[in-house]
Motif scaffolding. Structure first.
Motif, PDB file in Angstrom:
ATOM      1  N   LEU A  26      18.255   3.418  70.824  1.00 57.70           N
ATOM      2  CA  LEU A  26      18.580   3.665  69.424  1.00 57.70           C
ATOM      3  C   LEU A  26      17.848   4.882  68.874  1.00 57.70           C
ATOM      4  N   GLY A  27      16.732   5.236  69.498  1.00 55.18           N
ATOM      5  CA  GLY A  27      15.950   6.366  69.003  1.00 55.18           C
ATOM      6  C   GLY A  27      16.280   7.697  69.628  1.00 55.18           C
ATOM      7  N   PHE A  28      17.254   7.740  70.534  1.00 54.94           N
ATOM      8  CA  PHE A  28      17.678   9.001  71.141  1.00 54.94           C
ATOM      9  C   PHE A  28      18.921   9.532  70.426  1.00 54.94           C
ATOM     10  N   TRP A  29      19.141  10.841  70.569  1.00 58.64           N
ATOM     11  CA  TRP A  29      20.377  11.438  70.059  1.00 58.64           C
ATOM     12  C   TRP A  29      21.504  11.176  71.051  1.00 58.64           C
ATOM     13  N   PRO A  30      22.777  11.051  70.580  1.00 60.61           N
ATOM     14  CA  PRO A  30      23.218  11.223  69.187  1.00 60.61           C
ATOM     15  C   PRO A  30      23.167   9.952  68.345  1.00 60.61           C
ATOM     16  N   GLN A  31      22.843   8.814  68.957  1.00 63.12           N
ATOM     17  CA  GLN A  31      22.889   7.555  68.220  1.00 63.12           C
ATOM     18  C   GLN A  31      21.899   7.532  67.054  1.00 63.12           C
ATOM     19  N   GLN A  32      20.756   8.185  67.222  1.00 63.82           N
ATOM     20  CA  GLN A  32      19.800   8.239  66.121  1.00 63.82           C
ATOM     21  C   GLN A  32      20.409   8.933  64.901  1.00 63.82           C
ATOM     22  N   GLY A  33      21.070  10.054  65.152  1.00 74.27           N
ATOM     23  CA  GLY A  33      21.707  10.770  64.046  1.00 74.27           C
ATOM     24  C   GLY A  33      22.842   9.979  63.424  1.00 74.27           C
ATOM     25  N   PHE A  34      23.624   9.283  64.253  1.00 72.02           N
ATOM     26  CA  PHE A  34      24.740   8.497  63.734  1.00 72.02           C
ATOM     27  C   PHE A  34      24.246   7.369  62.835  1.00 72.02           C
ATOM     28  N   VAL A  35      23.224   6.634  63.280  1.00 71.31           N
ATOM     29  CA  VAL A  35      22.698   5.525  62.481  1.00 71.31           C
ATOM     30  C   VAL A  35      22.088   6.047  61.180  1.00 71.31           C
ATOM     31  N   THR A  36      21.378   7.158  61.267  1.00 69.58           N
ATOM     32  CA  THR A  36      20.795   7.747  60.063  1.00 69.58           C
ATOM     33  C   THR A  36      21.876   8.108  59.061  1.00 69.58           C
ATOM     34  N   LEU A  37      22.923   8.772  59.529  1.00 68.12           N
ATOM     35  CA  LEU A  37      24.022   9.157  58.650  1.00 68.12           C
ATOM     36  C   LEU A  37      24.699   7.934  58.042  1.00 68.12           C
ATOM     37  N   LEU A  38      24.900   6.910  58.842  1.00 69.76           N
ATOM     38  CA  LEU A  38      25.547   5.689  58.350  1.00 69.76           C
ATOM     39  C   LEU A  38      24.726   5.050  57.236  1.00 69.76           C
TER      40      LEU A  38
ATOM     41  N   SER B 260      15.944   9.642  51.850  1.00 64.97           N
ATOM     42  CA  SER B 260      16.086   9.099  53.200  1.00 64.97           C
ATOM     43  C   SER B 260      16.292  10.215  54.213  1.00 64.97           C
ATOM     44  N   ILE B 261      17.068  11.225  53.840  1.00 68.90           N
ATOM     45  CA  ILE B 261      17.252  12.383  54.712  1.00 68.90           C
ATOM     46  C   ILE B 261      15.929  13.115  54.899  1.00 68.90           C
ATOM     47  N   VAL B 262      15.185  13.266  53.810  1.00 73.39           N
ATOM     48  CA  VAL B 262      13.859  13.889  53.897  1.00 73.39           C
ATOM     49  C   VAL B 262      12.960  13.093  54.840  1.00 73.39           C
ATOM     50  N   ALA B 263      13.032  11.753  54.752  1.00 72.06           N
ATOM     51  CA  ALA B 263      12.219  10.897  55.621  1.00 72.06           C
ATOM     52  C   ALA B 263      12.548  11.141  57.085  1.00 72.06           C
ATOM     53  N   ALA B 264      13.824  11.241  57.404  1.00 73.53           N
ATOM     54  CA  ALA B 264      14.236  11.468  58.790  1.00 73.53           C
ATOM     55  C   ALA B 264      13.775  12.838  59.292  1.00 73.53           C
ATOM     56  N   ILE B 265      13.974  13.866  58.477  1.00 69.75           N
ATOM     57  CA  ILE B 265      13.619  15.230  58.890  1.00 69.75           C
ATOM     58  C   ILE B 265      12.117  15.403  58.987  1.00 69.75           C
ATOM     59  N   LEU B 266      11.393  14.919  57.975  1.00 72.42           N
ATOM     60  CA  LEU B 266       9.942  15.116  57.952  1.00 72.42           C
ATOM     61  C   LEU B 266       9.264  14.376  59.104  1.00 72.42           C
ATOM     62  N   SER B 267       9.726  13.172  59.407  1.00 72.54           N
ATOM     63  CA  SER B 267       9.145  12.409  60.510  1.00 72.54           C
ATOM     64  C   SER B 267       9.309  13.157  61.831  1.00 72.54           C
ATOM     65  N   ALA B 268      10.508  13.682  62.059  1.00 74.67           N
ATOM     66  CA  ALA B 268      10.762  14.424  63.294  1.00 74.67           C
ATOM     67  C   ALA B 268       9.976  15.732  63.330  1.00 74.67           C
ATOM     68  N   LEU B 269       9.871  16.411  62.191  1.00 74.58           N
ATOM     69  CA  LEU B 269       9.172  17.695  62.135  1.00 74.58           C
ATOM     70  C   LEU B 269       7.678  17.533  62.410  1.00 74.58           C
ATOM     71  N   VAL B 270       7.070  16.538  61.776  1.00 79.62           N
ATOM     72  CA  VAL B 270       5.644  16.295  61.998  1.00 79.62           C
ATOM     73  C   VAL B 270       5.388  15.968  63.470  1.00 79.62           C
ATOM     74  N   ASP B 271       6.266  15.176  64.054  1.00 77.87           N
ATOM     75  CA  ASP B 271       6.117  14.815  65.462  1.00 77.87           C
ATOM     76  C   ASP B 271       6.143  16.049  66.352  1.00 77.87           C
TER      77      ASP B 271
ATOM     78  N   PHE C 110       9.626   8.338  64.178  1.00 80.89           N
ATOM     79  CA  PHE C 110      10.877   8.258  63.429  1.00 80.89           C
ATOM     80  C   PHE C 110      11.094   6.863  62.864  1.00 80.89           C
ATOM     81  N   PHE C 111      10.835   5.851  63.662  1.00 81.59           N
ATOM     82  CA  PHE C 111      11.076   4.483  63.202  1.00 81.59           C
ATOM     83  C   PHE C 111      10.165   4.135  62.029  1.00 81.59           C
ATOM     84  N   VAL C 112       8.901   4.531  62.113  1.00 77.76           N
ATOM     85  CA  VAL C 112       7.978   4.242  61.011  1.00 77.76           C
ATOM     86  C   VAL C 112       8.358   5.048  59.771  1.00 77.76           C
ATOM     87  N   GLY C 113       8.642   6.344  59.955  1.00 75.94           N
ATOM     88  CA  GLY C 113       8.951   7.196  58.810  1.00 75.94           C
ATOM     89  C   GLY C 113      10.283   6.877  58.157  1.00 75.94           C
ATOM     90  N   PHE C 114      11.346   6.776  58.974  1.00 70.89           N
ATOM     91  CA  PHE C 114      12.682   6.568  58.404  1.00 70.89           C
ATOM     92  C   PHE C 114      12.950   5.102  58.091  1.00 70.89           C
TER      93      PHE C 114
END
Length: 255
Positions: free
Chosen positions: A90-102, A119-130, A165-169
């Motif tokens: 669930l945490g790999f692409w593209p499924q991560q992006g699909f679930v986030t968008l949904l 929520s979009i900021v949460a997804a982007i910021l979590s990935a960026l910090v990582d 990502f899971f903690v942030g988003f």
């Protein structure tokens, strides 16, 4: 009527959000107490992450990491293995992006524009910090005799991107669920599912041999700090840029 309202926890989300936005008026002493406790917790999280990062950068591996990995991978139970693989998947692409968008679309469906944007900021910021921390620490992925690695990944290991990502988003989605939905079976169920996802994803990354336990611990610490920052961004922007959306309209004076 009361029975019908209890059965419709989603029915008044805008009103619930509006009430939550206005529920900031605690007594000064209580506010100071909360701020002090929050600051102490924040400092402890930051110090813990800083100490862990220092040792990871200096030594790259610890005996306890290998012990934890071998212990988790020694669990030979098919349903457990399937669950671990599914959560990591669930945490790999593209499924991560699909679930986030949904999830963002569902939030927008209820008219919560700022919540969707946050929520979009949460997804982007979590990935960026990582990504930034990974490039700074440059810790190699787990390897060695006795370790089963499900898939060889090309990026660095510390911290775990899945956990971040899971903690942030999903952590932010849990915050929204807790804040905007009234107590109900639906809210409880959603919080349990989100909590399980966040709690189990770290185990799944160790089970698949793609992260050390210290990678996971670091991600939980840094992810929590990131989540707190996201919540502050959400609260800051809600009263400034989205005052005209239904959930943020000022309360009409009573006549």
């Amino acid at each position: 009527m009361s029975v019908e309202k209890e059965k419709a926890p989603l029915g008044n989300i805008p009103q619930q959000a509006q009430q939550a936005a206005r529920a900031k008026t605690a007594p000064p002493r209580e506010r100071r107490y909360r701020q002090t406790i929050s600051m102490i917790g924040l400092v402890l999280l930051a110090v813990a992450f800083g100490v862990l990062t220092f040792f990871v950068k200096a030594y790259h591996s610890f005996p306890i990491d290998l012990m934890v990995t071998l212990g988790i991978q020694s669990i030979h139970f098919a349903p457990f293995a399937g669950l671990m693989v599914a959560i990591s998947w669930l945490g790999f692409w593209p499924q991560q992006g699909f679930v986030t968008l949904l999830i963002v679309v569902v939030i927008l469906f209820f008219g919560l524009q700022w919540e969707a944007m946050a929520s979009i900021v949460a997804a982007i910021l979590s990935a960026l910090v990582d990504v930034v921390v990974k490039d700074l620490i440059q810790r190699p992925r787990p390897s060695g005799a006795g370790i089963h690695v499900l898939a060889r990944l090309n990026d660095f290991s510390f911290p775990s991107g899945h956990v971040m990502f899971f903690v942030g988003f999903y952590g932010f989605i849990g915050f929204l669920v807790f804040s905007l939905l009234k107590p109900s079976k639906l809210r409880t169920s959603l919080l349990i599912v989100l909590g399980l996802l966040i709690g189990l994803v770290g185990i799944s990354r160790i089970f698949e041999g793609e992260h050390w336990a210290s990678d996971v611990l670091g991600a939980y610490l840094l992810g929590t700090l990131t989540l707190l920052a996201i919540i502050q961004i959400y609260r800051w922007g809600k009263s400034r840029f989205f005052v005209r959306q239904p959930v943020a309209k000022p309360e009409s004076p009573k006549t």
